[in-house]
Design a protein around this motif. Structure first.
Motif, PDB file in Angstrom:
ATOM      1  N   ALA A   1       1.886   0.234  -6.086  1.00 46.54           N
ATOM      2  CA  ALA A   1       2.932   1.275  -6.890  1.00 46.54           C
ATOM      3  C   ALA A   1       1.996   1.508  -8.135  1.00 46.54           C
ATOM      4  N   GLY A   2       1.249   0.854  -8.529  1.00 47.38           N
ATOM      5  CA  GLY A   2       0.379   1.229  -9.795  1.00 47.38           C
ATOM      6  C   GLY A   2      -0.761   2.125  -9.419  1.00 47.38           C
ATOM      7  N   SER A   3      -1.227   1.924  -8.161  1.00 43.79           N
ATOM      8  CA  SER A   3      -2.399   2.862  -7.683  1.00 43.79           C
ATOM      9  C   SER A   3      -1.915   4.033  -7.480  1.00 43.79           C
ATOM     10  N   LEU A   4      -0.614   4.279  -6.784  1.00 45.67           N
ATOM     11  CA  LEU A   4      -0.211   5.472  -6.660  1.00 45.67           C
ATOM     12  C   LEU A   4       0.408   6.073  -7.856  1.00 45.67           C
ATOM     13  N   GLN A   5       0.956   5.619  -8.890  1.00 48.96           N
ATOM     14  CA  GLN A   5       1.249   6.235 -10.218  1.00 48.96           C
ATOM     15  C   GLN A   5      -0.165   6.755 -10.819  1.00 48.96           C
ATOM     16  N   SER A   6      -1.132   5.892 -10.653  1.00 49.67           N
ATOM     17  CA  SER A   6      -2.426   6.263 -11.486  1.00 49.67           C
ATOM     18  C   SER A   6      -3.346   7.232 -10.734  1.00 49.67           C
ATOM     19  N   GLY A   7      -2.799   7.550  -9.580  1.00 49.44           N
ATOM     20  CA  GLY A   7      -3.624   8.520  -8.755  1.00 49.44           C
ATOM     21  C   GLY A   7      -4.893   8.016  -7.985  1.00 49.44           C
ATOM     22  N   GLN A   8      -4.833   6.602  -7.933  1.00 43.94           N
ATOM     23  CA  GLN A   8      -6.040   5.958  -7.156  1.00 43.94           C
ATOM     24  C   GLN A   8      -5.815   6.169  -5.580  1.00 43.94           C
ATOM     25  N   VAL A   9      -4.177   6.387  -5.230  1.00 40.64           N
ATOM     26  CA  VAL A   9      -4.120   6.740  -3.760  1.00 40.64           C
ATOM     27  C   VAL A   9      -3.053   7.659  -3.599  1.00 40.64           C
ATOM     28  N   ASP A  10      -2.818   8.397  -2.514  1.00 46.89           N
ATOM     29  CA  ASP A  10      -1.846   9.665  -2.468  1.00 46.89           C
ATOM     30  C   ASP A  10      -0.557   9.092  -1.725  1.00 46.89           C
ATOM     31  N   ALA A  11      -0.551   8.076  -1.137  1.00 41.96           N
ATOM     32  CA  ALA A  11       0.681   7.586  -0.547  1.00 41.96           C
ATOM     33  C   ALA A  11       0.646   6.276  -0.229  1.00 41.96           C
ATOM     34  N   ILE A  12       1.816   5.465  -0.341  1.00 38.13           N
ATOM     35  CA  ILE A  12       2.159   4.042  -0.360  1.00 38.13           C
ATOM     36  C   ILE A  12       3.314   3.561   0.725  1.00 38.13           C
ATOM     37  N   SER A  13       3.102   2.542   1.431  1.00 35.51           N
ATOM     38  CA  SER A  13       4.264   2.119   2.131  1.00 35.51           C
ATOM     39  C   SER A  13       5.110   0.982   1.563  1.00 35.51           C
ATOM     40  N   SER A  14       6.115   0.733   2.241  1.00 33.34           N
ATOM     41  CA  SER A  14       6.874  -0.481   1.986  1.00 33.34           C
ATOM     42  C   SER A  14       7.122  -0.372   0.502  1.00 33.34           C
TER      43      SER A  14
END
Lengths: 319, 539
Positions: free
Chosen positions: B258-271
């Motif tokens: 969640a943090g990685s998505l919110q901080s822009g380190q990834v574009d999408a996350i599952s689960s």
């Protein structure tokens, strides 16, 4: 000296064999088996043909009597062959060899940080003449020992990755990615080193030889580092030996929080999949590292304190 | 919603919440940030980084059953057909057209002529035959694929691009099965390798992406297949995919995802679970959700147990469960309480919501009538025996334990004592097979209503020990008809029989929930609530 070395070597081999046997028995005792795990991987289906399961079980040799399996595996393990992973079909040894560098990097960096931070803390706390500062510094290690590793990890990720964006939150890439996980793993380890070292430094500073040195006119730093630290480092060294095992165990949590590939992740995956050959390999590998480290430490003792060979039983008292 | 004690006593959950809450605060503080260029027109190029929670360690779509691995390996292979997620209709993909014999035993597919695999070989009828002939050899390693083809009599090449699959028994589900990743078509050279080799080294497919790099437990990189021109008929973009590269990173910790998505380190996350939703709301992220089709999460009852043999007891349990409360308390936002044995996204789903409203006032008289009298401790007894139920469950989702603890409370209110028994992943199937259990918690994802036959026909595994009845007739008949209206009617009847007899107690629909950056467009669910990334673009 030779008898001492031989005795230590024999002990090391004994520990490895015991680790092997105990893990084998535990894995055998546990309900379920890797073959149903493979077949059940499609949790959604539930419909597994018992005949196919039996065929697979035969292919992997899980249908043989326990003692035969034990002797089989042990014979091959002695030659360094742990068979193939049931989940991926890859040889266990190459899976472990691939994961090892990452974990060595992580645990090595963590140990270094732990020694520097923990050692530094102990020396500072015992050196300072200010009572409040000493009290404060000495209260840090118990705190460091008691906070859960994953909490430290999540806190560091939150602050330095999500907020400040200085370091990546996950991955194995480069030095930048190593900082947060190594620091996380170093906290409990360094705290333990600090605890033991501070205690034995305080004891050492009360010894007669310190008085003698002081009477001879040695400076405070010199007494602290040259005389007291040298003597006090022996118990701390023993602790470091034990901490290596703890570091490897800690890597399971740290590698999961930071999504690093390494022995810890391999272990977690192997246990979840009930990948018996791989779990067995991981146990033996961990035991080997642990035993080797302690063997090296045992062999270093006499160099630090020649009396140890004479009375090698002393180690137990120190530990 | 009343405040319930936090049943997830694990420190993990609390800490994840703590971390993600502070992420939310950061997000609020940081404001706008870099929003997309916003032209609204699809653009080619770019890399999508997708963080998933786990890695199954296998690269063969025919063998993989874990959702998070299917997201990636699905993109490597094409299927004979595709399924429209809105209508459930089967549409052309590698097969231009097909015929199904009136008794649903023979399926003839006519293939597109222009398809090549990434090793340069051509798609022919022989390749399809090679695939289907090899699937049974996957055995227990490819349970899904093998199940779809069980009862196959022969696969014959009737022309260079025409292939006919014949079954011994009517098998209406097969057409939908050809749209799944499990029956994704691999090149002949790939098919000839052992299942273990395909797992470890990957497969050669004709899909819009090809495998570029795989590091187990770490990452999987796919590159766009240049010259791709045979996409599913329901995709909006013709030809090659928009994205140059797809990178799947394995990030096990939900808070870190969640943090990685919110901080822009990834574009999408599952689960994305309930605990992380708050962290992801607003800002540059949107949550995408869809209920998984198939059998809903619920209690599979052992209908041969003395107490559970009595339909009154089973129906009392059905009425005692407050589905809305469970969905609201434990599951991600938007999760629907079960309104049938099938999730509402399954083709031929029939709403039976009135049968599944919770009503303890209805439950108690049923137990009274069945002879179970309330005891001094609130637990009912009959002939000196307590009305107890042991629910077996496996830890394959974070929601299982809290949901079951809530069910435990709800059933206690009508005098049923529930004991929860956690099994190892590998113990569930043997337990169900043995028949020595009271109830089991689980679900099955499948976008074809035939899943009811696999789960409830007494002629198959019959894990729930259901007695033979008219249900069998309906289930067998629906598998034998190609008449869609008739099949819908039979499936509706089967749903009614299962729910009204309470052979199984439906509780909630499983919902797939993703977190997706607003830069990412057209990241779409397929009919099985998995992903199709050909049409996805970043801008």
């Amino acid at each position: 000296m030779r008898r001492y070395v031989i005795k230590r070597l024999a002990q090391a081999v004994g520990v490895l064999w015991a680790a092997y046997t105990v893990s084998f028995l535990v894995l055998d005792y546990l309900p379920g088996d890797p073959v149903t795990a493979m077949a059940g991987a499609g949790m959604d289906s539930g419909q597994v043909d018992p005949e196919q399961i039996a065929a697979l079980r035969h292919e992997y040799g899980f249908d043989k009597p326990v003692l035969v399996q034990y002797a089989d595996y042990l014979g091959r393990a002695v030659r360094g062959d742990f068979g193939d992973s049931v989940a991926t079909g890859r040889p266990v040894t190459s899976t472990l060899a691939d994961a090892l560098p990452q974990t060595l990097q992580l645990t090595g960096a963590a140990l270094l940080l732990a020694v520097v931070l923990g050692g530094g803390l102990a020396v500072l706390a015992t050196y300072t003449a200010r009572r409040w500062l000493r009290q404060f510094l000495l209260s840090l290690p118990p705190l460091g020992v008691s906070v859960p590793t994953f909490w430290v990890g999540l806190l560091l990720v939150e602050t330095f990755s999500f907020r400040l964006r200085w370091f990546p939150a996950f991955g194995n890439d480069g030095l930048k990615g190593l900082v947060l996980p190594a620091l996380t793993l170093a906290v409990p380890t360094g705290a333990q080193i600090a605890q033991v070292l501070a205690k034995s430094l305080l004891t050492a500073l009360d010894q007669a030889y310190v008085e003698t040195a002081r009477a001879k006119g040695a400076g405070r730093w010199r007494i602290h580092l040259r005389h007291a630290l040298r003597n006090a480092s022996l118990p701390a060294l023993t602790v470091v030996g034990l901490l290596v095992g703890q570091l490897i165990a800690g890597s399971v949590v740290v590698e999961t929080v930071f999504s690093r590939d390494g022995l810890g992740r391999v272990t977690a995956a192997a246990v979840t999949a009930q990948d018996i050959p791989l779990v067995q390999g991981v146990v033996m590998f961990g035991a080997l590292i642990f035993v080797t480290t302690n063997l090296v430490i045992d062999l270093v003792y006499p160099l630090l304190d020649p009396r140890i060979v004479v009375a090698s039983r002393r180690r137990a008292a120190l530990a | 919603m009343t405040t319930l004690p936090d049943v997830r006593s694990t420190r993990w959950a609390a800490l994840t919440a703590l971390v993600t809450t502070s992420v939310l605060l950061t997000a609020c503080g940081s404001g706008g940030g870099d929003s997309g260029s916003g032209t609204g027109r699809p653009e080619s190029g770019g890399t999508l980084t997708f963080a998933v929670g786990s890695d199954a360690g296998c690269l063969d779509p025919q063998q993989v059953a874990s959702n998070e691995t299917i997201y990636s390996v699905r993109q490597i292979v094409d299927s004979l057909t595709d399924q429209d997620p809105r209508t459930g209709k089967i549409v052309p993909w590698l097969a231009k057209s097909w015929d199904v014999s009136s008794d649903a035993t023979a399926f003839t597919f006519r293939l597109r002529p222009d398809v090549t695999f990434s090793d340069g070989s051509k798609l022919t009828a022989q390749v399809v035959k090679d695939n289907f002939d090899a699937v049974p050899r996957l055995g227990a390693l490819g349970t899904l694929a093998q199940g779809y083809l069980s009862g196959v009599k022969s696969t014959t090449v009737t022309g260079p691009l025409t292939v006919k699959v014949t079954f011994g028994q009517p098998n209406a589900q097969f057409l939908q099965a050809t749209s799944t990743h499990s029956l994704g078509i691999e090149s002949s050279a790939s098919v000839r390798r052992t299942p273990q080799q395909k797992c470890g080294d990957g497969v050669i497919g004709s899909g819009p992406f090809v495998l570029k790099r795989y590091v187990q437990n770490q990452s999987l990189t796919l590159a766009k297949r240049t010259g791709y021109a045979w996409g599913s008929s329901r995709w909006s973009k013709k030809g090659e995919a928009y994205l140059d590269e797809l990178v799947f990173k394995v990030v096990p910790e939900a808070g870190v995802r969640a943090g990685s998505l919110q901080s822009g380190q990834v574009d999408a996350i599952s689960s994305v679970g309930k605990a992380n939703e708050a962290a992801l709301k607003g800002g540059q992220v949107s949550l995408q959700r869809r209920a998984n089709p198939g059998v809903v999460f619920g209690l599979g009852l052992n209908n041969s147990r003395p107490a559970l043999k009595d339909a009154r007891v089973r129906r009392a349990i059905l009425y005692a469960i407050d589905r809305q409360q469970i969905a609201d308390t434990v599951f991600p936002t938007g999760t629907r309480p079960a309104t049938s044995i099938l999730a509402h996204t399954t083709p031929d789903y029939t709403s039976l919501a009135p049968d599944l409203t919770s009503d303890a006032a209805k439950a108690k008289p049923l137990l009274d009538a069945a002879g179970w009298q309330a005891g001094s401790d609130g637990i009912r007894t009959k002939d000196g025996k307590k009305l107890g139920l042991t629910i077996n469950w496996i830890p394959n989702a974070d929601t299982n334990q809290p949901a079951l603890e809530l069910i435990q409370q709800q059933l206690k209110a009508i005098g049923v004592q529930v004991t929860l028994k956690q099994l190892q992943l590998t113990q569930l199937t043997p337990t169900l097979q043995s028949g020595d259990y009271d109830a089991a918690w689980g679900n099955v994802t499948r976008a074809d209503p035939d899943i009811l036959r696999s789960s409830f026909s007494t002629g198959l595994a019959n894990f729930y020990r259901i007695p033979t009845s008219g249900l069998d007739t309906a289930l067998t008949a629906q598998a034998a008809t190609t008449d869609t209206a008739k099949r819908k009617q039979l499936i509706g009847q089967a749903q009614q029989l299962i729910v009204r007899n309470a052979y199984y107690v439906p509780v909630v629909e499983l919902q797939t929930q993703l977190g997706v950056s607003k830069r990412v467009h057209d990241l779409n669910f397929d009919a099985s609530s998995r992903l199709q990334l050909h049409d996805t673009w970043i801008g």
